[in-house]
Motif scaffolding. Structure first.
Motif, mmCIF file in Angstrom:
data_model
loop_
_atom_site.group_PDB
_atom_site.id
_atom_site.type_symbol
_atom_site.label_atom_id
_atom_site.label_comp_id
_atom_site.label_asym_id
_atom_site.label_seq_id
_atom_site.Cartn_x
_atom_site.Cartn_y
_atom_site.Cartn_z
ATOM 1 N N MET A 1 -33.015 37.356 -62.408
ATOM 2 C CA MET A 1 -33.987 36.898 -61.130
ATOM 3 C C MET A 1 -32.069 35.358 -60.681
ATOM 4 O O MET A 1 -33.029 35.188 -59.626
ATOM 5 C CB MET A 1 -35.307 36.058 -60.997
ATOM 6 C CG MET A 1 -35.993 37.815 -61.448
ATOM 7 S SD MET A 1 -36.546 38.752 -59.912
ATOM 8 C CE MET A 1 -37.165 39.915 -61.439
ATOM 9 N N ALA A 2 -31.780 35.270 -61.369
ATOM 10 C CA ALA A 2 -30.737 34.172 -60.955
ATOM 11 C C ALA A 2 -31.972 32.923 -60.423
ATOM 12 O O ALA A 2 -31.848 32.004 -59.773
ATOM 13 C CB ALA A 2 -29.795 34.520 -59.737
ATOM 14 N N ALA A 3 -32.967 32.443 -60.744
ATOM 15 C CA ALA A 3 -33.278 31.434 -61.131
ATOM 16 C C ALA A 3 -33.772 29.590 -61.919
ATOM 17 O O ALA A 3 -33.118 30.132 -62.796
ATOM 18 C CB ALA A 3 -35.493 31.781 -61.781
ATOM 19 N N ASP A 4 -34.020 29.389 -61.642
ATOM 20 C CA ASP A 4 -33.204 27.937 -61.550
ATOM 21 C C ASP A 4 -34.459 27.240 -62.699
ATOM 22 O O ASP A 4 -34.436 26.823 -63.924
ATOM 23 C CB ASP A 4 -33.297 27.068 -60.516
ATOM 24 C CG ASP A 4 -32.420 27.156 -59.454
ATOM 25 O OD1 ASP A 4 -31.511 26.808 -60.246
ATOM 26 O OD2 ASP A 4 -33.221 27.080 -58.375
ATOM 27 N N LEU A 5 -36.312 28.475 -62.699
ATOM 28 C CA LEU A 5 -37.308 27.706 -63.559
ATOM 29 C C LEU A 5 -37.680 29.248 -63.598
ATOM 30 O O LEU A 5 -37.624 30.052 -62.361
ATOM 31 C CB LEU A 5 -38.213 26.904 -62.578
ATOM 32 C CG LEU A 5 -37.349 25.639 -62.346
ATOM 33 C CD1 LEU A 5 -38.618 25.139 -61.213
ATOM 34 C CD2 LEU A 5 -38.202 25.231 -63.683
ATOM 35 N N ALA A 6 -38.548 29.784 -64.737
ATOM 36 C CA ALA A 6 -38.720 30.592 -64.996
ATOM 37 C C ALA A 6 -40.218 30.480 -65.792
ATOM 38 O O ALA A 6 -39.988 29.834 -67.000
ATOM 39 C CB ALA A 6 -37.803 31.954 -65.938
ATOM 40 N N VAL A 7 -41.224 31.160 -65.641
ATOM 41 C CA VAL A 7 -42.469 30.895 -67.074
ATOM 42 C C VAL A 7 -42.549 32.854 -67.520
ATOM 43 O O VAL A 7 -42.055 33.625 -66.739
ATOM 44 C CB VAL A 7 -43.694 31.024 -66.224
ATOM 45 C CG1 VAL A 7 -44.189 31.444 -65.354
ATOM 46 C CG2 VAL A 7 -44.683 30.075 -67.036
ATOM 47 N N ALA A 8 -42.744 32.983 -68.293
ATOM 48 C CA ALA A 8 -43.712 33.768 -69.628
ATOM 49 C C ALA A 8 -44.509 33.669 -70.400
ATOM 50 O O ALA A 8 -45.329 32.815 -70.049
ATOM 51 C CB ALA A 8 -42.646 34.119 -70.582
ATOM 52 N N THR A 9 -45.210 34.772 -70.147
ATOM 53 C CA THR A 9 -47.486 34.747 -70.806
ATOM 54 C C THR A 9 -47.307 35.686 -71.911
ATOM 55 O O THR A 9 -46.408 36.816 -71.499
ATOM 56 C CB THR A 9 -48.287 34.813 -70.378
ATOM 57 O OG1 THR A 9 -47.760 35.951 -69.432
ATOM 58 C CG2 THR A 9 -47.714 33.589 -69.033
ATOM 59 N N SER A 10 -47.583 35.598 -72.892
ATOM 60 C CA SER A 10 -48.044 37.411 -73.714
ATOM 61 C C SER A 10 -49.600 36.571 -74.982
ATOM 62 O O SER A 10 -48.869 35.063 -75.035
ATOM 63 C CB SER A 10 -47.031 37.283 -74.762
ATOM 64 O OG SER A 10 -47.523 38.688 -75.279
ATOM 65 N N GLY A 11 -50.143 37.853 -74.269
ATOM 66 C CA GLY A 11 -51.059 37.153 -75.568
ATOM 67 C C GLY A 11 -52.245 37.953 -76.331
ATOM 68 O O GLY A 11 -51.820 39.040 -75.385
#
Length: 189
Positions: free
Chosen positions: A95-105
């Motif tokens: 996404m050509a992003a400066d910040l990213a967050v990811a979740t798994s669980g």
């Protein structure tokens, strides 16, 4: 009277609104890679003010196969530090992003990959650094999802507020650099 999961959802919306102002003011772009939360984080970000200016987008990759094919998660457990860090890095690049967050669980009500319900991994990417966290959340599946969504948005907020316009990471696009799972600020000292 609001349920506990609704209260977490409301707080998540408040965080997303505050995050919007910081991202807009610093000309930063954010992205998400969601498994456990199934698009809840992306929904909060899309609903925040001026999201079209800073929200690059997201990938909801619920199955292990999609995580591997789309985001390059290696074979092995997908409820893991390695999986969420890879997800955050990959969606940041995609996404050509400066910040990213990811979740798994494991959202419950049963175990998944031998993990008890409420076991969640989250990772936030900023610049070329990744910070990850392991949580054990009590509650029903909707509460686990809502609490994970809220914490993921808090992690984005924390990263964005540490990252001012004069920071050397500003507008550095993510790469296959180092990861730091304990303190995201120590790697650039």
């Amino acid at each position: 009277m609001a349920t506990l999961s609704q209260e977490h959802e409301e707080r998540a919306g408040e965080i997303a609104r505050r995050l919007s102002a910081v991202l807009l003011a610093n000309d930063l772009r954010a992205a998400v890679a969601e498994s456990l939360t199934g698009g809840k984080i992306a929904t909060q970000l899309a609903a925040a003010p001026d999201s079209g200016a800073w929200f690059a987008g997201g990938v909801v990759c619920y199955s292990a196969e999609v995580k591997r094919r789309v985001l390059g998660v290696p074979h092995g457990p997908v409820i893991s530090q390695q999986a969420v860090e890879t997800m955050a890095r990959s969606v940041g690049v995609l996404m050509a992003a400066d910040l990213a967050v990811a979740t798994s669980g494991a959202g419950g009500p049963t175990t998944q990959e031998g993990q008890e319900p409420g076991t969640t991994w989250l990772a936030v990417l900023f610049g070329d650094q990744v910070h990850s966290e392991l949580h054990h959340v009590d509650g029903e599946p909707l509460e686990i999802l809502a609490r994970t969504e809220e914490r993921a948005l808090e992690m984005l907020w924390e990263a964005a507020t540490r990252w001012g316009p004069d920071d050397e990471r500003h507008h550095q696009r993510p790469s296959a650099g180092s990861t730091n799972a304990t303190d995201p600020t120590t790697a650039h000292a």
